[in-house]
Design a protein around this motif. Structure first.
Motif, PDB file in Angstrom:
ATOM      1  N   UNK A 153       0.791  -1.190   0.018  1.00  0.00           N
ATOM      2  CA  UNK A 153       0.047  -0.029   0.180  1.00  0.00           C
ATOM      3  C   UNK A 153       1.000   1.324  -0.099  1.00  0.00           C
ATOM      4  N   UNK A 154       2.060   1.431   0.705  1.00  0.00           N
ATOM      5  CA  UNK A 154       2.586   2.553   0.734  1.00  0.00           C
ATOM      6  C   UNK A 154       3.385   2.642  -0.711  1.00  0.00           C
ATOM      7  N   UNK A 155       3.921   1.607  -1.248  1.00  0.00           N
ATOM      8  CA  UNK A 155       4.405   1.651  -2.553  1.00  0.00           C
ATOM      9  C   UNK A 155       3.197   2.307  -3.454  1.00  0.00           C
ATOM     10  N   UNK A 156       2.073   1.879  -3.414  1.00  0.00           N
ATOM     11  CA  UNK A 156       0.976   2.445  -4.291  1.00  0.00           C
ATOM     12  C   UNK A 156       0.704   3.931  -4.060  1.00  0.00           C
ATOM     13  N   UNK A 157       0.790   4.163  -2.710  1.00  0.00           N
ATOM     14  CA  UNK A 157       0.409   5.588  -2.475  1.00  0.00           C
ATOM     15  C   UNK A 157       1.689   6.411  -3.040  1.00  0.00           C
ATOM     16  N   UNK A 158       3.070   5.968  -2.851  1.00  0.00           N
ATOM     17  CA  UNK A 158       4.042   6.771  -3.300  1.00  0.00           C
ATOM     18  C   UNK A 158       4.292   6.641  -4.511  1.00  0.00           C
ATOM     19  N   UNK A 162       6.920  -1.832  -7.439  1.00  0.00           N
ATOM     20  CA  UNK A 162       7.204  -2.825  -6.452  1.00  0.00           C
ATOM     21  C   UNK A 162       8.529  -3.727  -6.943  1.00  0.00           C
ATOM     22  N   UNK A 163       9.006  -4.476  -6.214  1.00  0.00           N
ATOM     23  CA  UNK A 163      10.090  -5.422  -6.434  1.00  0.00           C
ATOM     24  C   UNK A 163       9.634  -6.235  -7.706  1.00  0.00           C
ATOM     25  N   UNK A 164      10.584  -6.553  -8.547  1.00  0.00           N
ATOM     26  CA  UNK A 164      10.324  -7.710  -9.690  1.00  0.00           C
ATOM     27  C   UNK A 164       9.770  -8.644  -9.145  1.00  0.00           C
ATOM     28  N   UNK A 165       8.701  -9.097  -9.753  1.00  0.00           N
ATOM     29  CA  UNK A 165       7.978 -10.690  -9.173  1.00  0.00           C
ATOM     30  C   UNK A 165       7.273 -11.081 -10.652  1.00  0.00           C
ATOM     31  N   UNK A 184       3.393 -10.754 -14.686  1.00  0.00           N
ATOM     32  CA  UNK A 184       4.299  -9.820 -13.872  1.00  0.00           C
ATOM     33  C   UNK A 184       3.383  -9.225 -12.819  1.00  0.00           C
ATOM     34  N   UNK A 185       3.648  -9.474 -11.878  1.00  0.00           N
ATOM     35  CA  UNK A 185       3.002  -8.672 -10.513  1.00  0.00           C
ATOM     36  C   UNK A 185       3.563  -7.579 -10.151  1.00  0.00           C
ATOM     37  N   UNK A 186       2.616  -6.351 -10.474  1.00  0.00           N
ATOM     38  CA  UNK A 186       3.031  -4.912  -9.950  1.00  0.00           C
ATOM     39  C   UNK A 186       2.433  -4.789  -8.406  1.00  0.00           C
ATOM     40  N   UNK A 187       2.816  -3.609  -7.676  1.00  0.00           N
ATOM     41  CA  UNK A 187       2.428  -3.428  -6.437  1.00  0.00           C
ATOM     42  C   UNK A 187       0.723  -3.615  -6.259  1.00  0.00           C
ATOM     43  N   UNK A 188       0.001  -3.532  -6.966  1.00  0.00           N
ATOM     44  CA  UNK A 188      -1.682  -3.821  -6.946  1.00  0.00           C
ATOM     45  C   UNK A 188      -1.688  -5.200  -6.740  1.00  0.00           C
ATOM     46  N   UNK A 194      -0.883 -10.626  -1.061  1.00  0.00           N
ATOM     47  CA  UNK A 194      -0.606 -10.785   0.239  1.00  0.00           C
ATOM     48  C   UNK A 194      -1.776 -10.663   1.059  1.00  0.00           C
ATOM     49  N   UNK A 195      -2.845  -9.683   0.729  1.00  0.00           N
ATOM     50  CA  UNK A 195      -4.009  -9.881   1.514  1.00  0.00           C
ATOM     51  C   UNK A 195      -4.750 -11.227   1.723  1.00  0.00           C
ATOM     52  N   UNK A 196      -4.745 -11.664   0.374  1.00  0.00           N
ATOM     53  CA  UNK A 196      -5.422 -12.844   0.260  1.00  0.00           C
ATOM     54  C   UNK A 196      -4.760 -13.975   1.152  1.00  0.00           C
ATOM     55  N   UNK A 197      -3.331 -14.079   0.774  1.00  0.00           N
ATOM     56  CA  UNK A 197      -2.821 -14.961   1.657  1.00  0.00           C
ATOM     57  C   UNK A 197      -2.784 -14.786   3.207  1.00  0.00           C
ATOM     58  N   UNK A 198      -2.871 -13.705   3.703  1.00  0.00           N
ATOM     59  CA  UNK A 198      -3.206 -13.377   5.161  1.00  0.00           C
ATOM     60  C   UNK A 198      -4.658 -13.960   5.689  1.00  0.00           C
TER      61      UNK A 198
END
Length: 253
Positions: A153-158, A162-165, A184-188, A194-198
């Motif tokens: 979320x911090x990366x999205x706001x700023x 995101x790190x290459x994934x 390719x997975x961006x910050x969104x 991450x939220x779904x895995x939590x």
């Protein structure tokens, strides 16, 4: 009054006289209109019918002898929904292809992150459209996944990258050729993952390596990488610099 004599004409085939308005010769049974140009005997018609029947049987057999079946897989359509990845791939050939493997290549997640095919029978890519379902197992606990979602979320706001994934998929054609495609997975998307895995791990009673909720699956330098991207100092490194003479003992598992 005398009756008028019926007018006649000669047959186009046998040249015998027939009534002028006759459409079929009464002598040779041939047509007098445009069909007369395609007049064939019953013997020739029977031979043509037999020839068509033989060709209808022989051509598929001959084709199968000369043709080698081959798969032809088009670029798949890949979507991410939480920890679920859907891959829609179309095999345009007449032979089956195969799903080879899927893995995660990331500067953020550990290389041990699993991409698991739900049904092994889907590994055979039959001709036509095929839908493959995968589960991403990041090897993170509930708390770690939640904290990572906050970092995203911090990366999205700023508005930072995101790190290459990448999630990399490999498929094999029937001739042995490999096709590699990736998502390719961006910050969104990482936030969604991450939220779904939590949420997923919150319902796990016994965390283990199979369900991935045992943690910690983040790469060793992932925290430092995020802190650097967010402009935060590495507190641990600063402490080590401030107290250079402090001796520490390695952590015993």
């Amino acid at each position: 009054m005398e009756k008028t004599k019926d007018q006649t004409k000669n047959c186009k085939q046998c040249c015998l006289p027939i009534p002028e308005k006759a459409k079929i010769c009464t002598h040779c049974q041939s047509h007098q209109d445009w069909r007369g140009f395609f007049s064939i005997s019953n013997t020739v018609l029977a031979l043509l019918t037999a020839l068509v029947s033989v060709l209808a049987i022989a051509i598929p057999s001959l084709y199968s002898l000369l043709h080698t079946p081959k798969s032809d897989m088009a670029d798949p359509m890949i979507t991410l929904d939480g920890t679920t990845v859907r891959v829609l791939i179309n095999n345009r050939g007449d032979a089956s292809g195969v799903f080879v493997r899927a893995d995660v290549r990331s500067d953020y997640l550990a290389g041990a992150t699993k991409v698991r095919l739900r049904d092994d029978q889907q590994a055979v890519i039959t001709p036509g459209a095929n839908l493959l379902m995968f589960d991403i197992i990041p090897l993170l606990t509930q708390d770690e996944s939640y904290q990572n979602s906050v970092d995203m979320i911090e990366l999205i706001i700023q508005k930072k990258d995101a790190p290459n994934t990448d999630i990399v998929f490999q498929f094999g054609d029937s001739d042995g050729a490999l096709m590699v495609t990736r998502l390719s997975l961006d910050a969104d998307k990482l936030f969604e993952l991450m939220r779904a895995n939590s949420d997923r791990c919150s319902a796990i009673k016994v965390p283990d390596f199979y369900n991935g909720c045992i943690g910690a699956g983040a790469a060793p330098d992932s925290a430092a990488l995020l802190e650097m991207m967010n402009g935060k100092p590495d507190e641990k490194n600063n402490q080590n610099k401030q107290v250079p003479d402090q001796q520490t003992t390695p952590h015993q598992p």
